[in-house]
Motif scaffolding. Structure first.
Motif, PDB file in Angstrom:
ATOM      1  N   GLY A   9      16.680  20.734 -19.265  1.00  0.00           N
ATOM      2  CA  GLY A   9      14.528  20.746 -18.577  1.00  0.00           C
ATOM      3  C   GLY A   9      14.484  20.474 -19.783  1.00  0.00           C
ATOM      4  N   THR A  10      13.480  19.993 -20.273  1.00  0.00           N
ATOM      5  CA  THR A  10      12.647  19.210 -21.113  1.00  0.00           C
ATOM      6  C   THR A  10      11.337  20.754 -21.070  1.00  0.00           C
ATOM      7  OG1 THR A  10      12.281  17.188 -20.542  1.00  0.00           O
ATOM      8  CG2 THR A  10      10.759  18.253 -21.795  1.00  0.00           C
ATOM      9  N   GLU A  11      11.375  21.351 -20.376  1.00  0.00           N
ATOM     10  CA  GLU A  11      10.917  22.871 -20.981  1.00  0.00           C
ATOM     11  C   GLU A  11      11.353  23.812 -21.280  1.00  0.00           C
ATOM     12  OE1 GLU A  11      12.620  23.393 -17.053  1.00  0.00           O
ATOM     13  OE2 GLU A  11      11.606  21.897 -17.785  1.00  0.00           O
ATOM     14  N   LEU A  12      12.973  23.277 -21.050  1.00  0.00           N
ATOM     15  CA  LEU A  12      13.030  24.690 -22.298  1.00  0.00           C
ATOM     16  C   LEU A  12      13.565  24.145 -23.622  1.00  0.00           C
ATOM     17  CD1 LEU A  12      16.163  24.953 -19.672  1.00  0.00           C
ATOM     18  CD2 LEU A  12      14.405  27.186 -20.244  1.00  0.00           C
ATOM     19  N   LYS A  39      27.724  25.755 -25.330  1.00  0.00           N
ATOM     20  CA  LYS A  39      25.206  25.863 -24.617  1.00  0.00           C
ATOM     21  C   LYS A  39      24.796  25.287 -25.789  1.00  0.00           C
ATOM     22  CE  LYS A  39      24.994  30.935 -25.442  1.00  0.00           C
ATOM     23  NZ  LYS A  39      24.615  31.694 -25.361  1.00  0.00           N
ATOM     24  N   VAL A  40      24.386  24.803 -24.572  1.00  0.00           N
ATOM     25  CA  VAL A  40      23.597  22.990 -24.938  1.00  0.00           C
ATOM     26  C   VAL A  40      22.472  23.114 -24.316  1.00  0.00           C
ATOM     27  CG1 VAL A  40      24.952  21.213 -23.927  1.00  0.00           C
ATOM     28  CG2 VAL A  40      23.458  20.976 -26.005  1.00  0.00           C
ATOM     29  N   THR A  41      20.994  22.756 -24.870  1.00  0.00           N
ATOM     30  CA  THR A  41      19.888  22.076 -23.699  1.00  0.00           C
ATOM     31  C   THR A  41      20.005  20.714 -23.757  1.00  0.00           C
ATOM     32  OG1 THR A  41      18.914  24.560 -24.254  1.00  0.00           O
ATOM     33  CG2 THR A  41      17.908  22.277 -23.295  1.00  0.00           C
ATOM     34  N   VAL A  42      19.747  20.201 -22.858  1.00  0.00           N
ATOM     35  CA  VAL A  42      19.417  18.406 -22.241  1.00  0.00           C
ATOM     36  C   VAL A  42      18.361  18.651 -21.894  1.00  0.00           C
ATOM     37  CG1 VAL A  42      20.052  16.673 -21.102  1.00  0.00           C
ATOM     38  CG2 VAL A  42      22.144  17.978 -22.490  1.00  0.00           C
ATOM     39  N   GLY A  43      16.994  17.366 -22.211  1.00  0.00           N
ATOM     40  CA  GLY A  43      15.591  17.557 -21.525  1.00  0.00           C
ATOM     41  C   GLY A  43      16.168  16.669 -20.195  1.00  0.00           C
ATOM     42  N   ASP A  44      15.099  16.659 -19.662  1.00  0.00           N
ATOM     43  CA  ASP A  44      15.397  15.960 -18.186  1.00  0.00           C
ATOM     44  C   ASP A  44      15.228  14.444 -18.275  1.00  0.00           C
ATOM     45  OD1 ASP A  44      15.000  17.784 -16.190  1.00  0.00           O
ATOM     46  OD2 ASP A  44      12.369  18.264 -17.078  1.00  0.00           O
ATOM     47  N   ASN A  45      16.810  13.760 -19.298  1.00  0.00           N
ATOM     48  CA  ASN A  45      16.764  12.306 -19.122  1.00  0.00           C
ATOM     49  C   ASN A  45      18.276  12.275 -18.800  1.00  0.00           C
ATOM     50  OD1 ASN A  45      18.015  10.428 -21.320  1.00  0.00           O
ATOM     51  ND2 ASN A  45      15.548  10.176 -21.590  1.00  0.00           N
ATOM     52  N   THR A  46      18.170  11.165 -18.226  1.00  0.00           N
ATOM     53  CA  THR A  46      19.587  10.717 -17.140  1.00  0.00           C
ATOM     54  C   THR A  46      20.980  10.585 -18.724  1.00  0.00           C
ATOM     55  OG1 THR A  46      19.624   9.453 -16.012  1.00  0.00           O
ATOM     56  CG2 THR A  46      19.005  10.843 -14.985  1.00  0.00           C
ATOM     57  N   ASP A  47      20.379   9.917 -19.512  1.00  0.00           N
ATOM     58  CA  ASP A  47      21.568   8.893 -20.552  1.00  0.00           C
ATOM     59  C   ASP A  47      22.247   9.917 -20.837  1.00  0.00           C
ATOM     60  OD1 ASP A  47      20.865   6.795 -18.898  1.00  0.00           O
ATOM     61  OD2 ASP A  47      19.464   5.883 -20.266  1.00  0.00           O
ATOM     62  N   ARG A  48      20.812  10.211 -21.270  1.00  0.00           N
ATOM     63  CA  ARG A  48      21.653  12.112 -22.894  1.00  0.00           C
ATOM     64  C   ARG A  48      22.448  13.070 -21.756  1.00  0.00           C
ATOM     65  NH1 ARG A  48      16.031  13.280 -25.070  1.00  0.00           N
ATOM     66  NH2 ARG A  48      15.515  10.632 -26.236  1.00  0.00           N
ATOM     67  N   LEU A  49      21.636  13.481 -20.852  1.00  0.00           N
ATOM     68  CA  LEU A  49      22.763  14.291 -19.798  1.00  0.00           C
ATOM     69  C   LEU A  49      24.004  13.773 -19.305  1.00  0.00           C
ATOM     70  CD1 LEU A  49      23.566  16.792 -18.445  1.00  0.00           C
ATOM     71  CD2 LEU A  49      21.707  16.090 -16.331  1.00  0.00           C
ATOM     72  N   TYR A  50      24.208  12.574 -18.793  1.00  0.00           N
ATOM     73  CA  TYR A  50      25.240  11.760 -18.562  1.00  0.00           C
ATOM     74  C   TYR A  50      26.404  11.674 -20.055  1.00  0.00           C
ATOM     75  CZ  TYR A  50      28.628   7.795 -17.651  1.00  0.00           C
ATOM     76  OH  TYR A  50      30.143   7.187 -17.185  1.00  0.00           O
ATOM     77  N   LYS A  51      25.588  11.048 -21.029  1.00  0.00           N
ATOM     78  CA  LYS A  51      27.022  11.564 -22.205  1.00  0.00           C
ATOM     79  C   LYS A  51      26.871  12.407 -22.684  1.00  0.00           C
ATOM     80  CE  LYS A  51      26.670   9.538 -26.873  1.00  0.00           C
ATOM     81  NZ  LYS A  51      26.362  11.140 -27.999  1.00  0.00           N
ATOM     82  N   GLU A  52      26.154  13.970 -22.345  1.00  0.00           N
ATOM     83  CA  GLU A  52      26.632  15.525 -22.988  1.00  0.00           C
ATOM     84  C   GLU A  52      28.272  15.645 -21.910  1.00  0.00           C
ATOM     85  OE1 GLU A  52      27.239  18.518 -24.636  1.00  0.00           O
ATOM     86  OE2 GLU A  52      25.969  17.226 -25.788  1.00  0.00           O
ATOM     87  N   ILE A  53      27.678  14.899 -20.768  1.00  0.00           N
ATOM     88  CA  ILE A  53      28.577  15.712 -19.288  1.00  0.00           C
ATOM     89  C   ILE A  53      29.834  14.654 -19.977  1.00  0.00           C
ATOM     90  CG2 ILE A  53      29.221  16.170 -16.952  1.00  0.00           C
ATOM     91  CD1 ILE A  53      26.554  16.214 -16.643  1.00  0.00           C
ATOM     92  N   LEU A  76      17.387  15.644 -11.802  1.00  0.00           N
ATOM     93  CA  LEU A  76      19.097  14.229 -11.900  1.00  0.00           C
ATOM     94  C   LEU A  76      20.104  15.195 -12.322  1.00  0.00           C
ATOM     95  CD1 LEU A  76      16.591  11.200 -12.665  1.00  0.00           C
ATOM     96  CD2 LEU A  76      17.988  11.211  -9.823  1.00  0.00           C
ATOM     97  N   THR A  77      20.100  16.062 -12.403  1.00  0.00           N
ATOM     98  CA  THR A  77      21.438  16.624 -12.472  1.00  0.00           C
ATOM     99  C   THR A  77      22.499  16.632 -11.321  1.00  0.00           C
ATOM    100  OG1 THR A  77      20.348  18.240 -13.855  1.00  0.00           O
ATOM    101  CG2 THR A  77      22.232  18.860 -13.683  1.00  0.00           C
ATOM    102  N   LYS A  78      22.680  16.578 -10.449  1.00  0.00           N
ATOM    103  CA  LYS A  78      23.651  16.253  -9.323  1.00  0.00           C
ATOM    104  C   LYS A  78      23.552  14.992  -9.469  1.00  0.00           C
ATOM    105  CE  LYS A  78      22.867  16.374  -5.210  1.00  0.00           C
ATOM    106  NZ  LYS A  78      22.062  16.691  -3.881  1.00  0.00           N
ATOM    107  N   GLU A  79      22.686  14.436  -9.183  1.00  0.00           N
ATOM    108  CA  GLU A  79      23.149  12.836  -9.214  1.00  0.00           C
ATOM    109  C   GLU A  79      23.942  12.523 -10.749  1.00  0.00           C
ATOM    110  OE1 GLU A  79      19.945  13.462  -6.781  1.00  0.00           O
ATOM    111  OE2 GLU A  79      20.536  14.111  -8.558  1.00  0.00           O
ATOM    112  N   THR A  80      23.205  12.938 -11.547  1.00  0.00           N
ATOM    113  CA  THR A  80      24.422  12.603 -12.859  1.00  0.00           C
ATOM    114  C   THR A  80      26.037  12.528 -12.600  1.00  0.00           C
ATOM    115  OG1 THR A  80      22.119  12.769 -13.888  1.00  0.00           O
ATOM    116  CG2 THR A  80      23.981  12.670 -14.977  1.00  0.00           C
TER     117      THR A  80
END
Length: 406
Positions: A9-12, A39-53, A76-80
């Protein structure tokens, strides 16, 4: 099992919303005996989230995400996660039926929320009893991704009722901790006294912490169950008690005011405070405890010299010769409470909160059963932090004088 927690979440990320989810999950997973790798926080960005996972799964056995399960385009967390495992999502009938009931069959609402009910056929779907977005556990080649909702009111019950039972089947041990609260000492002084224990124990481990409530030693064991962990912890706890003796005022996080209240109740005592530097903070801490009205009848805030003279009969000559911040004046404040008011236990504080060269110099006085103890203390830090620490120390000294003279 090694686990990484990702809050989404970008708000986080920008600090607009406080991340309490990772704190909750860390404590829960630790108690199950799992290793929190990252532990890590990722904004609402699918490319960054994909890379982190993707990169995370190269190092850990499971990734748990929170957030990004809603109906909007940025959820888009589940989709990623599905894309990382190269799986396909299909409509999950039970989840869709729950959406139909929730939206009472309204087509427009269902159309906008249907993606929340889509999962890979192999997924374990986690029902959401407090919202519309289900969670899920995905698996591929012995690696797992658990996706949970972001709102704590939805995430926590989903974890407790559905994910935790699944994780317990994979846990082969637990991690259990107990703690001892130590008075009068700073973190460094406390650690120095138990240096050999800190260095020589690996399971259980012993670690010093400085918290707002004071300094503690936490003893943590990893074992098959709580009973075995307690058996490992107990001899270490007894060894620490031998070192610190009466400086230990509580166990397992019980705060000073609760400990003092139990003593007052047990011995049917009245307590009264006269506060200068702390301005009523000590009394305020006491009245946080239900039932304290049976023991604390009144309290004085005597901030000025005039108030000390008027209400406590502090001698004006003592004030002139030694100043208000002195052992002599603190003693007369305690005597004034005991001699002029109907109280068994007297607590007094005086000091310099700052700013200034003398900031942190304070005196705490307690009187009980004809005995008066005055402690000179030196705290550093911001003004109100000093005041809070002095108030806490005053309660500590009250505990010690009652225990030592009963």
């Amino acid at each position: 099992m090694d686990i990484e927690i990702i809050t989404v979440g970008t708000e986080l990320l920008l600090g607009d919303t406080l991340d309490t989810n990772s704190h909750f999950l860390s404590k829960e997973l630790k108690n199950l005996g799992f290793n929190i790798y990252k532990k890590v926080t990722v904004g609402d960005n699918t490319d960054r989230l994909y890379k982190e996972i993707k990169e995370g799964l190269e190092k850990v056995d499971m990734i748990i995400t929170t957030g990004g399960l809603g109906p909007t385009n940025d959820d888009l967390t589940k989709e990623t996660a599905i894309r990382v495992f190269e799986q396909e999502a299909v409509l999950h009938k039970e989840s869709y039926d729950r959406l139909v009931d929730y939206f009472e069959g309204r087509e427009e609402a269902l159309e906008g929320n249907t993606k929340q009910a889509c999962f890979p056929e192999s997924a374990t779907v986690l029902r959401n009893d407090h919202g519309t977005a289900p969670g899920a556990v995905l698996e591929k080649s012995g690696k797992y991704i658990a996706v949970l909702p972001g709102p704590p009111a939805e995430m926590q019950p989903m974890y407790e009722n559905q994910l935790k039972p699944l994780l317990e089947k994979k846990a082969d041990s637990i991690i259990y901790s107990e703690s001892l609260s130590i008075g009068r000492l700073g973190e460094w002084e406390m650690a120095k006294k138990v240096q050999d224990i800190l260095e020589n124990y690996s399971n259980p481990t012993v670690a010093p912490y400085a918290k707002k409530e004071g300094v503690i030693l936490k003893i943590t064991a990893k074992a098959a169950d709580k009973e075995k962990a307690l058996a490992m912890i107990q001899p270490v706890k007894e060894e620490i008690k031998e070192i610190f003796g009466g400086l230990i005022y509580s166990e397992n996080g019980e705060n000073r005011q609760t400990v003092l209240y139990k003593l007052l109740k047990e011995k049917n005592l009245k307590v009264m405070t006269a506060e200068s530097i702390t301005g009523g903070l000590a009394a305020s801490k006491l009245i946080d405890i239900p039932g304290m009205s049976d023991h604390l009848k009144e309290s004085l805030v005597v901030y000025s010299d005039e108030a000390k003279e008027k209400y406590l009969k502090v001698n004006s000559d003592t004030l002139k010769e030694y100043t208000a911040v002195s052992e002599e004046v603190c003693r007369e404040m305690v005597e004034g409470l005991l001699e002029n008011y109907d109280t068994d236990l007297a607590i007094a504080t005086t000091g310099y909160a700052g700013p200034g060269d003398n900031a942190g110099l304070s005196f705490v006085g307690v009187g009980y059963k004809g005995k008066i103890n005055i402690e000179e203390i030196h705290f550093k830090g911001e003004r109100n932090k000093i005041r809070d620490r002095v108030a806490g120390r005053a309660l500590e000294e009250a505990i010690f004088i009652v225990r030592d003279n009963s």
